[in-house]
Scaffold this motif. Sequence first.
Motif, PDB file in Angstrom:
ATOM      1  N   LEU A  42       0.805  -1.229   0.000  1.00  0.00           N
ATOM      2  CA  LEU A  42       0.000   0.000   0.000  1.00  0.00           C
ATOM      3  C   LEU A  42       0.834   1.273   0.000  1.00  0.00           C
ATOM      4  N   LYS A  43       2.120   1.167  -0.381  1.00  0.00           N
ATOM      5  CA  LYS A  43       3.003   2.328  -0.422  1.00  0.00           C
ATOM      6  C   LYS A  43       3.707   2.487  -1.758  1.00  0.00           C
ATOM      7  N   THR A  44       3.940   1.375  -2.447  1.00  0.00           N
ATOM      8  CA  THR A  44       4.752   1.383  -3.656  1.00  0.00           C
ATOM      9  C   THR A  44       3.875   1.520  -4.895  1.00  0.00           C
ATOM     10  N   LEU A  45       4.119   2.587  -5.660  1.00  0.00           N
ATOM     11  CA  LEU A  45       3.338   2.835  -6.870  1.00  0.00           C
ATOM     12  C   LEU A  45       3.692   1.820  -7.954  1.00  0.00           C
ATOM     13  N   GLU A  46       2.682   1.348  -8.667  1.00  0.00           N
ATOM     14  CA  GLU A  46       2.872   0.355  -9.718  1.00  0.00           C
ATOM     15  C   GLU A  46       1.945   0.686 -10.886  1.00  0.00           C
ATOM     16  N   GLU A  47       2.363   0.278 -12.083  1.00  0.00           N
ATOM     17  CA  GLU A  47       1.574   0.512 -13.301  1.00  0.00           C
ATOM     18  C   GLU A  47       0.113   0.115 -13.095  1.00  0.00           C
ATOM     19  N   PHE A  48      -0.780   0.863 -13.736  1.00  0.00           N
ATOM     20  CA  PHE A  48      -2.211   0.579 -13.648  1.00  0.00           C
ATOM     21  C   PHE A  48      -2.510  -0.889 -13.948  1.00  0.00           C
ATOM     22  N   SER A  49      -1.827  -1.465 -14.929  1.00  0.00           N
ATOM     23  CA  SER A  49      -2.153  -2.820 -15.376  1.00  0.00           C
ATOM     24  C   SER A  49      -1.592  -3.920 -14.477  1.00  0.00           C
ATOM     25  N   LYS A  50      -0.709  -3.573 -13.538  1.00  0.00           N
ATOM     26  CA  LYS A  50      -0.023  -4.595 -12.732  1.00  0.00           C
ATOM     27  C   LYS A  50      -0.213  -4.462 -11.228  1.00  0.00           C
ATOM     28  N   ALA A  51      -0.702  -3.348 -10.758  1.00  0.00           N
ATOM     29  CA  ALA A  51      -0.811  -3.083  -9.321  1.00  0.00           C
ATOM     30  C   ALA A  51      -1.848  -3.989  -8.660  1.00  0.00           C
ATOM     31  N   ARG A  52      -1.716  -4.182  -7.375  1.00  0.00           N
ATOM     32  CA  ARG A  52      -2.647  -5.021  -6.610  1.00  0.00           C
ATOM     33  C   ARG A  52      -3.900  -4.251  -6.205  1.00  0.00           C
ATOM     34  N   TYR A  53      -3.715  -2.968  -5.848  1.00  0.00           N
ATOM     35  CA  TYR A  53      -4.838  -2.169  -5.356  1.00  0.00           C
ATOM     36  C   TYR A  53      -4.945  -0.821  -6.059  1.00  0.00           C
ATOM     37  N   LEU A  54      -6.162  -0.332  -6.113  1.00  0.00           N
ATOM     38  CA  LEU A  54      -6.453   1.048  -6.487  1.00  0.00           C
ATOM     39  C   LEU A  54      -6.801   1.735  -5.169  1.00  0.00           C
ATOM     40  N   ILE A  55      -6.213   2.896  -4.924  1.00  0.00           N
ATOM     41  CA  ILE A  55      -6.476   3.597  -3.661  1.00  0.00           C
ATOM     42  C   ILE A  55      -6.845   5.059  -3.910  1.00  0.00           C
ATOM     43  N   LEU A  56      -7.522   5.618  -2.918  1.00  0.00           N
ATOM     44  CA  LEU A  56      -7.741   7.059  -2.840  1.00  0.00           C
ATOM     45  C   LEU A  56      -6.961   7.564  -1.638  1.00  0.00           C
ATOM     46  N   LEU A  57      -6.244   8.644  -1.860  1.00  0.00           N
ATOM     47  CA  LEU A  57      -5.390   9.228  -0.840  1.00  0.00           C
ATOM     48  C   LEU A  57      -5.879  10.640  -0.546  1.00  0.00           C
ATOM     49  N   ASP A  58      -6.093  10.948   0.723  1.00  0.00           N
ATOM     50  CA  ASP A  58      -6.436  12.310   1.125  1.00  0.00           C
ATOM     51  C   ASP A  58      -5.139  13.118   1.138  1.00  0.00           C
TER      52      ASP A  58
END
Length: 123
Positions: free
Chosen positions: A11-27
């Motif tokens: 939940l900290k490391t940015l990854e390509e849209f096509s490969k990431a595990r999660y989509l998050i919203l950050l305040d």
Amino acid sequence: MITCTTVLDDLKTLEEFSKARYLILLDENTKEIIYKEDNPALHSKAKRPSVAKECVKLKADKVIAPHGSLCYPSYMILKKANINILISNVHDTLDSPELREVSIKEIIYSSFQAILERIKGEG
């Protein structure tokens, strides 16, 4: 200000849209994750655009697109929704990403990445 992006399991490391595990919203004010879901790209034929559509649906103000994420359809989805788009390096962390403005080179590169993934059967 709410930012939408995609990250790995930590939940900290940015990854390509096509490969990431999660989509998050950050305040942006508190720097806290206020929403998390399984990455919709992992179950979609149109991987990158599915992330862009979800960010629009979730009413994000800004999207951080890790390098290779912003193919032309994704760019157009976010642009039409008037969402601010910034590019990061893949594997930057949420606490210190190197952000830059979108360029035509980024859109072309990401579009070719998407095509290659489809050819290889990854998409």
